[in-house]
Write an enzyme that holds these catalytic residues in place. Structure first.
Site, PDB file in Angstrom:
ATOM      1  CD  GLU A  96      -1.202  -0.341   3.693  1.00 45.42           C
ATOM      2  OE1 GLU A  96      -1.987  -1.302   3.595  1.00 45.42           O
ATOM      3  OE2 GLU A  96      -1.161   0.409   4.689  1.00 45.42           O
ATOM      4  CG  HIS A 150      -2.700   0.671   7.704  1.00 40.40           C
ATOM      5  ND1 HIS A 150      -2.750  -0.106   6.564  1.00 40.40           N
ATOM      6  CD2 HIS A 150      -3.358  -0.022   8.649  1.00 40.40           C
ATOM      7  CE1 HIS A 150      -3.399  -1.213   6.824  1.00 40.40           C
ATOM      8  NE2 HIS A 150      -3.784  -1.197   8.078  1.00 40.40           N
TER       9      HIS A 150
END
Lengths: 380, 288
Positions: free
Chosen positions: B209, B247
């Site tokens: 990611e 995150h």
């Protein structure tokens, strides 16, 4: 959490890094009063949480009290990169003899702090590192040892500093590292640190970002959430305990994990326009999903909602109850499609269907998004 | 035989007396994991789900020969707990906890490295070797034993891609979450090395990611070592600069850590990169 420059200044002052006399104001009258105390000429600097304000005209000199008022008025009615300016700093303008760059940040991959020093401050450090690498020194510091004063002095010597200047800059670099560690900073940067014509060393800017996960142990900083998250929807997300990022479109999204959320945004973005990113984390309750729906639905002109949940640690059946309660209380009429897999999924689907939610039963998110697209086409 | 974890691994659950620890210990046992002990300070002598609880990790190691540990401990307590676990001689520690302060992670990582201990996470759902054992919170029933290794920064995306693979009859050898913090305990490269040596893994899927340089370093490793076939998916293409996408480590800063840079690095290393999760299945089929 990024600190405003004035908050960074206060931190520096408290910890022993000198800064020029300064004050934070929200009106032209206040600016005038502070300028009298501080002494002309002054610099008026916008306080916004984005970089690049210099190029955007966010730093202006004022040599008379009339100028102080006029500049302050003008800056308080502008926006820098879309962020409205609510406060400006009035600071003593210093006669600068030399500028340096000092920074402490983290090399994420190596898992270590990195200390950077340059004898060419006031410009982009990336630029200087590229064009004049002999003027930049950087060191990875083992966190169990830290940056020692002798090492800081050695670094200063490597970029050509000598004598008293070398000692002074090294000492401030050492203090900056101490601040970085003490306050759980992700970055602590002074660009520029200056030596004035009178031989004083002062930080003329303060860029400090504190690790959001460590805020619980820095309540002494008294950071106001409302001032540090400018977007009202994102602030609301923080308040209810989800991560919400405002995007530009009209399809709302709720996901039970950040990676899943990003992938959902990407998949929806292939043919439609995501309105937001939202992830609930691992503590789903009926109330949290109710509030998440409430938040997502506040975006103007929303055309549909896609919900994507995995129930491992998460009780998705409870989450479903919260979603349905919101839908029924508010009479939601736009299409809502949900994919929910994991523990007690059949029960979850029954609850969702009872609220008029279309349940996507295929495992791939792509299929669920196709279903939403079809429903939207039918509406159009 | 998989990597890191199998049905014989003797697992300790730290924080077993808490609500989450208790529930997850139950699911791990049900899955077939050899959970041999729990540890919670001042709760020694209790029994949870038939598992004996000890006051300290050292006692659990001595009494039950625990060799790996999974932590269900609040973020502020992770540093102290992991130091204790490292000192007690545990060799594999899985930190499920999210929002551990980065400075704590750096300190723990440094200490672990000195002692030759492997940690995983933080912010990881853990490790699962389907059909044998799991350490962590992933829902066991969505995985199947197979020969594809998975290394993921995202827990939920490891579930999504695993269900997509299972839907076409493809299973997993071991699925490992490295977590998504700005500093992680174990890198993608280290796990790629383990999968290289694993005779029961044929291909590896990397799920990355936005943010950081894990995927770029993995690409360098793959190109240099000419590894087993690897396929990747990178999430977060629509991330705006400067915003954390859930995150702590998923952020583009000063133009660094963009999904495009990761996609380019991987493709240059010969790794097919999917544009969306389901495409991973097609890319695996093309490899075979």
């Amino acid at each position: 959490m990024r600190l405003y420059e004035y908050e960074g200044n206060e931190l520096f002052r408290r910890e022993g890094i000198p800064v020029p006399a300064f004050a934070v104001v929200t009106s032209a009258i206040e600016a005038r009063e502070r300028a009298i105390e501080i002494g002309l000429p002054v610099v008026i600097k916008t306080q916004v949480l984005v970089g690049g304000r210099g190029l955007a005209g966010g730093v202006q000199t004022a040599e008379s009290l009339e100028q102080v008022e006029a500049v302050t008025d003008r800056l308080l009615s502008t926006a820098i990169k879309g962020l409205p300016v609510r406060k400006v700093m009035v600071a003593r303008k210093m006669a600068v003899a030399r500028e340096f760059y000092l920074g402490v940040t983290i090399d994420g991959y190596e898992g270590m702090p990195v200390v950077i020093l340059s004898s060419a401050g006031g410009v982009s450090i990336e630029e200087i590192a590229r064009t004049r690498p002999e003027l930049v020194v950087s060191r990875h510091v083992p966190i169990t040892i830290g940056l020692t004063l002798p090492e800081a002095q050695q670094m200063a010597g490597e970029v050509g500093l000598n004598g008293g200047e070398r000692g002074s800059v090294a000492s401030i670099l050492h203090t900056l590292y101490t601040i970085f560690r003490k306050y759980d900073a992700l970055i602590a940067e002074i660009n520029p640190l200056v030596r004035t014509v009178d031989g004083a060393y002062l930080a003329l800017d303060a860029k400090v970002e504190i690790d959001g996960s460590a805020l619980y142990r820095h309540s002494d900083l008294k950071l106001n959430l409302g001032e540090h998250i400018p977007n009202p929807l994102e602030r609301m997300g923080q308040q209810i305990g989800v991560t919400y990022v405002d995007l530009g479109g009209d399809i709302g999204i709720i996901a039970s994990g950040a990676g899943l959320g990003m992938a959902t945004v990407d998949i929806i973005g292939q043919k439609l326009h995501p309105a937001n990113f939202l992830e609930t984390g691992g503590a789903i309750t009926a109330d949290l999903l109710y509030q998440a729906m409430d938040l997502v639905m506040r975006k103007k002109n929303l055309r549909g909602v896609f919900i994507n949940l995995y129930g491992g640690i998460n009780p998705i059946h409870e989450g479903a109850q919260g979603i349905v309660r919101y839908i029924q209380e508010h009479g939601v009429t736009i299409p809502v499609v949900a994919k929910a897999l994991g523990n007690r999924q059949e029960e979850t689907w029954e609850i969702l269907r009872s609220g008029g939610v279309r349940v996507a039963t295929e495992v791939a998110t792509e299929r669920g998004v196709e279903e939403l697209a079809r429903l939207l086409e039918r509406e159009a | 035989m998989s990597i890191l974890l199998n049905r014989e691994t003797r697992v300790l659950v730290q924080g077993i007396t808490g609500r989450v620890g208790r529930a997850q210990a139950h699911w791990m046992l049900e899955y077939g994991t050899k959970v041999v002990a729990g540890a919670t300070p001042s709760r020694g002598g209790e029994v949870v789900e038939g598992i004996p609880v000890y006051n300290t990790v050292a006692e659990a190691v001595r009494e039950q020969k625990a060799e790996a540990s999974v932590l269900f401990v609040p973020a502020p307590a992770v540093k102290t707990a992991t130091f204790e676990t490292i000192e007690a001689g545990i060799k594999l520690i899985v930190v499920v906890t999210e929002h551990v302060p980065v400075h704590d992670v750096m300190e723990v990582r440094s200490y672990a490295w000195e002692r030759g201990v492997r940690l995983l996470g933080p912010t990881t759902p853990g490790i699962i070797t389907p059909g044998e054992a799991k350490m962590g919170i992933m829902p066991g029933n969505i995985f199947r034993p197979g020969r594809i290794g998975i290394i993921s920064r995202s827990g939920t995306l490891s579930y999504e891609i695993s269900v997509d693979l299972v839907a076409v009859g493809l299973g997993q050898s071991t699925v490992v979450g490295i977590g998504a913090d700005p500093v992680v305990f174990t890198s993608m490269v280290e796990l790629l090395e383990l999968f290289e040596k694993d005779p029961d893994t044929d291909e590896v899927v990397i799920i990355g990611e936005v943010g950081g340089t894990q995927e770029e370093k993995a690409a360098e490793f793959i190109a240099r070592r000419k590894t087993k076939p690897v396929v990747a998916y990178i999430a977060g293409r629509q991330s705006p600069e400067g915003k954390r996408m859930g995150h702590a480590g998923a952020i583009i800063q000063s133009g660094m850590g963009t999904p495009q840079s990761k996609v380019n690095a991987l493709r240059q290393a010969g790794v097919p990169v999917a544009d969306y999760p389901l495409e991973v299945v097609e890319l695996i089929h093309k490899l075979r």
